[in-house]
Design an enzyme around this catalytic site. Structure first.
Site, mmCIF file in Angstrom:
data_model
loop_
_atom_site.group_PDB
_atom_site.id
_atom_site.type_symbol
_atom_site.label_atom_id
_atom_site.label_comp_id
_atom_site.label_asym_id
_atom_site.label_seq_id
_atom_site.Cartn_x
_atom_site.Cartn_y
_atom_site.Cartn_z
ATOM 1 N N SER A 99 0.895 -1.218 0.040
ATOM 2 C CA SER A 99 -0.037 -0.048 -0.167
ATOM 3 C C SER A 99 0.794 1.293 0.001
ATOM 4 C CB SER A 99 -1.006 -0.066 1.383
ATOM 5 O OG SER A 99 -1.794 0.681 1.078
ATOM 6 N N HIS A 124 -2.691 -1.175 -4.127
ATOM 7 C CA HIS A 124 -3.883 -1.485 -4.529
ATOM 8 C C HIS A 124 -4.591 0.074 -4.506
ATOM 9 C CE1 HIS A 124 -4.273 -1.826 0.491
ATOM 10 N NE2 HIS A 124 -3.816 -0.911 -0.205
#
Length: 202
Positions: A99, A124
């Protein structure tokens, strides 16, 4: 759970001096980002970068990353500082860069973004923290629009840093996308997979 931070002792011409391990690494221009990216962590990382920049803006800073990600605003504070200072920030993934951790990994100076062979990288789309949204419909709409703007900005930066198209980034970050170090190199998130340094011949 808190862990004991090791102390190291250095011999100098003035006698012995003890440092916690992170302070000793900082002397060698190494910053360690281990754990979630929070406001407190970001403030420490930014402060260390500014200190090293003031010491010598021509020397590289080494940012080691082993992080599951965290706050977008905290991560962007680190990202903006990396781009603002004159010193190149050399990023190295050890373990996991997920992330926001992956975002910061790819934010290193071009040609100086690396990962160890068994490291994992996860990208993501931005997530909403706090276990969901509650409040009036208009407030939820405001939050949703803001998150979409953040997603668009982060995708644009990832596209610039990796050489991928915006469309590819949007598709690949729609769900969790795990990559090995080699896959991250092929994707453009990093420039090199670090192998064992050449050993001197005996």
């Amino acid at each position: 759970m808190s862990y004991l931070v090791p102390m190291v002792i250095e011999q100098t011409n003035r006698g012995e001096r003890s440092y916690d391990i992170y302070s000793r690494l900082l002397k060698d221009r190494i910053i360690f980002l281990g754990g979630p990216v929070t406001d407190d962590v970001a403030n420490l990382v930014v402060a260390q970068m500014l200190f090293l920049e003031a010491e010598d803006p021509e020397k590289d800073i080494f940012l080691y990353i082993n992080s599951p990600g965290g706050s977008i605003s905290a991560g962007m504070a680190i990202y903006d500082t990396m781009q603002y200072i004159r010193a190149d920030v050399h990023t190295i993934c050890v373990g996991l860069a997920a992330s926001m951790g992956a975002f910061l990994l790819t934010a290193g100076a071009k040609g100086k973004r690396q990962a160890l062979p068994n490291a994992e990288i996860l990208i993501h789309q931005p997530l909403i923290g706090g276990g969901g949204i509650s409040g009036q419909a208009t407030e939820i709409e405001i939050h949703a629009k803001h998150l979409l703007r953040v997603k668009e900005r982060m995708n644009r930066i990832l596209a610039e840093r990796t050489g991928q198209t915006i469309e590819r980034i949007e598709a690949d970050t729609d769900r969790d996308r795990y990559m090995t170090a080699e896959e991250a190199k092929e994707y453009g998130l990093i420039d090199e997979v670090l192998e064992k340094p050449n050993q001197p011949k005996k």
